[in-house]
Design an enzyme around this catalytic site. Structure first.
Site, PDB file in Angstrom:
ATOM      1  N   SER A 235       7.206  -2.359  -4.900  1.00 39.17           N
ATOM      2  CA  SER A 235       8.589  -2.246  -3.195  1.00 39.17           C
ATOM      3  C   SER A 235       8.628  -0.953  -3.173  1.00 39.17           C
ATOM      4  O   SER A 235       8.398   0.316  -3.864  1.00 39.17           O
ATOM      5  CB  SER A 235      10.148  -2.985  -4.702  1.00 39.17           C
ATOM      6  OG  SER A 235      10.143  -1.980  -5.862  1.00 39.17           O
ATOM      7  N   GLU A 237      11.313   0.729  -3.531  1.00 41.10           N
ATOM      8  CA  GLU A 237      12.289   1.622  -4.570  1.00 41.10           C
ATOM      9  C   GLU A 237      11.793   2.279  -5.733  1.00 41.10           C
ATOM     10  O   GLU A 237      11.454   3.429  -6.381  1.00 41.10           O
ATOM     11  CB  GLU A 237      13.734   0.312  -5.355  1.00 41.10           C
ATOM     12  CG  GLU A 237      14.341   0.708  -6.210  1.00 41.10           C
ATOM     13  CD  GLU A 237      15.061  -0.220  -7.054  1.00 41.10           C
ATOM     14  OE1 GLU A 237      15.109  -1.173  -6.364  1.00 41.10           O
ATOM     15  OE2 GLU A 237      15.470   0.090  -7.869  1.00 41.10           O
ATOM     16  N   GLY A 239       8.201   2.949  -6.052  1.00 41.03           N
ATOM     17  CA  GLY A 239       7.606   3.560  -5.209  1.00 41.03           C
ATOM     18  C   GLY A 239       7.912   5.208  -5.389  1.00 41.03           C
ATOM     19  O   GLY A 239       6.219   6.153  -5.621  1.00 41.03           O
ATOM     20  N   GLU A 256       1.816   1.950  -0.979  1.00 45.88           N
ATOM     21  CA  GLU A 256       1.695   0.835  -0.132  1.00 45.88           C
ATOM     22  C   GLU A 256       3.063  -0.326  -0.481  1.00 45.88           C
ATOM     23  O   GLU A 256       3.111  -0.640  -1.465  1.00 45.88           O
ATOM     24  CB  GLU A 256       0.613   0.017   0.011  1.00 45.88           C
ATOM     25  CG  GLU A 256       0.247  -1.160   1.054  1.00 45.88           C
ATOM     26  CD  GLU A 256       0.927  -2.422   0.847  1.00 45.88           C
ATOM     27  OE1 GLU A 256       2.404  -2.821   1.368  1.00 45.88           O
ATOM     28  OE2 GLU A 256       0.495  -3.054   0.529  1.00 45.88           O
ATOM     29  N   CYS A 290       3.616  -8.786   1.978  1.00 41.15           N
ATOM     30  CA  CYS A 290       4.241  -7.057   2.119  1.00 41.15           C
ATOM     31  C   CYS A 290       4.358  -7.532   3.783  1.00 41.15           C
ATOM     32  O   CYS A 290       4.348  -6.885   4.392  1.00 41.15           O
ATOM     33  CB  CYS A 290       3.711  -6.503   1.848  1.00 41.15           C
ATOM     34  SG  CYS A 290       1.358  -6.210   1.476  1.00 41.15           S
ATOM     35  N   GLU A 389      13.753  -6.697   3.661  1.00 43.51           N
ATOM     36  CA  GLU A 389      12.939  -7.220   2.957  1.00 43.51           C
ATOM     37  C   GLU A 389      13.419  -8.047   1.851  1.00 43.51           C
ATOM     38  O   GLU A 389      13.662  -8.235   1.069  1.00 43.51           O
ATOM     39  CB  GLU A 389      11.600  -6.060   2.158  1.00 43.51           C
ATOM     40  CG  GLU A 389      10.442  -7.014   2.106  1.00 43.51           C
ATOM     41  CD  GLU A 389       8.842  -6.717   1.424  1.00 43.51           C
ATOM     42  OE1 GLU A 389       9.638  -6.216   0.351  1.00 43.51           O
ATOM     43  OE2 GLU A 389       7.950  -6.302   1.547  1.00 43.51           O
TER      44      GLU A 389
END
Ligand code: NDP
Length: 486
Positions: A235, A237, A239, A256, A290, A389
């Site tokens: 996610s 957040e 990341g 990613e 993703c 997302e």
């Protein structure tokens, strides 16, 4: 449910070439999303285990892995790919039990990708060269391409086995060693591939696998001073948080991080093909993908007819037992994810979208975290269901007027991972592809991947690339050597 096969053995940590319990003795249970039943127990790594694994990875890096001829490293990686193929049925079943995805996807798609990664990147082990640089006759000047060191790889639950190949293939080919943390929800295939790595002849400590909690084992990996690089998929957040933590140790980072990818259908497209692409673009992998084409942009002149046919098609995609080879829509990975996805459907309706297909939980044999293939029509690009997302089988369909409007709406999200363009006008296809803010553009197709083709994001979808030659840059660094000749 059709799984009457052998029980799954408990999962262990893999540290320094051995399958071991956690130092604390802690374990957790991994669940089958289709039956809501436990699959097995798994050792739960803590900070002490992370420390042991990092030390083992460092020793392997400085010792046997560095001393191995690249051709032998290549052979071991290739053999790991072969062993994955030889154990394909077992690994695919583990993936489906752990994740809830259709066995068709685990067995026919994911196995080929993960084995393909080890096969493809094994070829690179012997081809990572430096340069001789003509600086001055007084010097012999050259560059060496060296590994970054110990890589901490943290991977998500949506493609558990594929992510092992995406991260480990290039990192190992470039001569790094790895401490890999699979997602707590789906640890089984990473553990199995870790076992096969030992059989393939990777020296102890080269690939360590540490199932456990992100907040404990994951944090410990990112903070550990012995880890030189963090490679993360998950996610936005988390990341962002990992990048801040890694900054203290000035570690290299690759992120990613999901997307809200536009799949754009122009009126001049082959509409039958576009319909198939729109459907697989969102419902493949239950939409827990993703790069899912989760925003379908359809030109206004064909909008109503296209949406009508799409809704009919979605209604025929019924959730079913993921172990049935005919299943094309499995269970969402967890109850929490299912509730989050259903919450988004409600939000969309409250925001004024029309629910034209699905929208409900639909258990199979009375159990499981299954959600119907869902289509929200009449979506405005500013709605939350168009900006955030959802990570489930929910498609937001948005009208657009012309090429300029399509590009503007497509780019008007925080993310920039993937995109699709459907048109028979080749000039328009190239024009639009060049204007989209996305790491991948698929034209008249969607969701294709290959180990040789780089994949990664722009904007809030992260930076750095998995796969392809580009990924090797993420896992190597250049050293300049000057030799005085006179
Ligand atoms: P996360 O980003 O939390 O999980 C991804 C990985 O990061 C897991 O291995 C997780 O471990 C680990 N992790 C979590 N917190 C930390 C931490 N503080 N330090 C180190 N590692 C950590 O994704 P979620 O599972 O929470 O999914 C939430 C949403 O994220 C989804 O709905 C989706 O929108 C998005 N997502 C995107 C993915 C993608 O492919 N880009 C993949 C997965 C999710 P653990 O499993 O123990 O939590």
């Amino acid at each position: 449910m059709s799984d009457t096969l052998a029980p799954v053995k408990p999962g262990k940590l893999i540290i320094n070439g051995e399958a071991v319990d956690a130092a604390s003795g802690a374990t957790f249970t991994t669940m089958n999303p289709a039956t809501e039943q436990p699959v097995t127990t798994v050792a739960e790594a803590g900070a002490e285990d992370v420390d042991r694994a990092v030390r083992a990875a460092r020793a392997a890096l400085e010792g046997p892995w560095r001393k191995m001829r690249p051709a032998d490293r290549a052979r071991a990686l290739h053999k790991l790919g072969d062993l994955i193929l030889a154990n394909a049925d077992e690994i695919a079943r583990l993936e489906t039990l752990d994740n809830g995805k259709p066995i068709f996807e685990s067995r026919q798609i994911d196995i080929g990708m993960v084995a393909g990664c080890f096969h493809y990147f094994s070829g690179w082990a012997t081809k990572l060269t430096g340069d001789t640089v003509p600086v001055n006759p007084a010097f012999f000047t050259y560059t060496l391409r060296e590994p970054v060191g110990v890589v901490g790889a943290i991977i998500p639950w949506n493609f558990p086995m594929i992510m092992v190949g995406w991260k480990c293939g290039p990192a190992l080919a470039a001569g790094n060693t790895i401490v890999l943390k699979p997602a707590e929800l789906t640890p089984l295939t990473a553990i199995r591939i870790g076992e096969l790595a030992m059989e393939a002849g990777l020296p102890p400590g080269v690939l360590n696998v540490l199932p456990g909690k992100g907040s404990v084992a994951g944090e410990a990996i990112v903070k550990h001073p012995g880890v030189d690089k963090v490679s993360f998929t998950g996610s936005t957040e988390v990341g962002r948080h990992l990048m801040k933590t890694a900054a203290d140790g000035l570690k290299k980072v690759t992120l990613e991080l999901g997307g809200k990818s536009p799949n754009i259908v122009f009126a001049d497209a082959d509409l039958e093909a576009a319909m198939r692409g729109a459907t697989t673009g969102i419902f493949y992998g239950k939409g827990e993908v993703c790069a899912a084409g989760s925003r379908l942009l359809v030109q206004r002149s064909i909008y109503d007819e296209f949406v009508g046919k799409l809704a009919e098609r979605a209604k025929k995609m019924v959730p079913s037992d993921p172990l049935d080879p005919k299943s094309r829509l499995g269970a969402l990975v967890s109850e929490k994810q299912m509730k989050s996805v259903l919450g988004y459907v409600e939000t969309g309706v409250k925001e004024g979208a029309q629910l034209v297909a699905g929208g409900q939980r639909q258990p199979v044999d009375g159990k499981g975290w299954f959600v119907q293939a869902t289509v929200l029509a009449g979506v405005d690009n500013r709605m939350r269901v168009a900006q955030e997302e959802i990570f489930g089988p929910v498609l937001a369909v948005i009208p657009f007027e012309d090429e300029a409007d399509a590009i503007a709406q497509a780019n008007d999200v925080p993310y920039g991972l993937a995109s699709g363009v459907w048109t028979q006008d080749v000039k328009k296809a190239h024009r639009v592809a060049s204007r989209l803010h996305a790491g991948t553009v698929w034209v008249n197709t969607y969701n294709f991947y290959d180990p040789a083709m780089p994949f990664g994001g722009m904007k809030a979808s992260g930076f750095g690339r998995d796969l392809g030659a580009a990924s090797l840059d993420e896992y190597s660094q250049v050293k300049s050597v000057w030799i005085q000749m006179e």
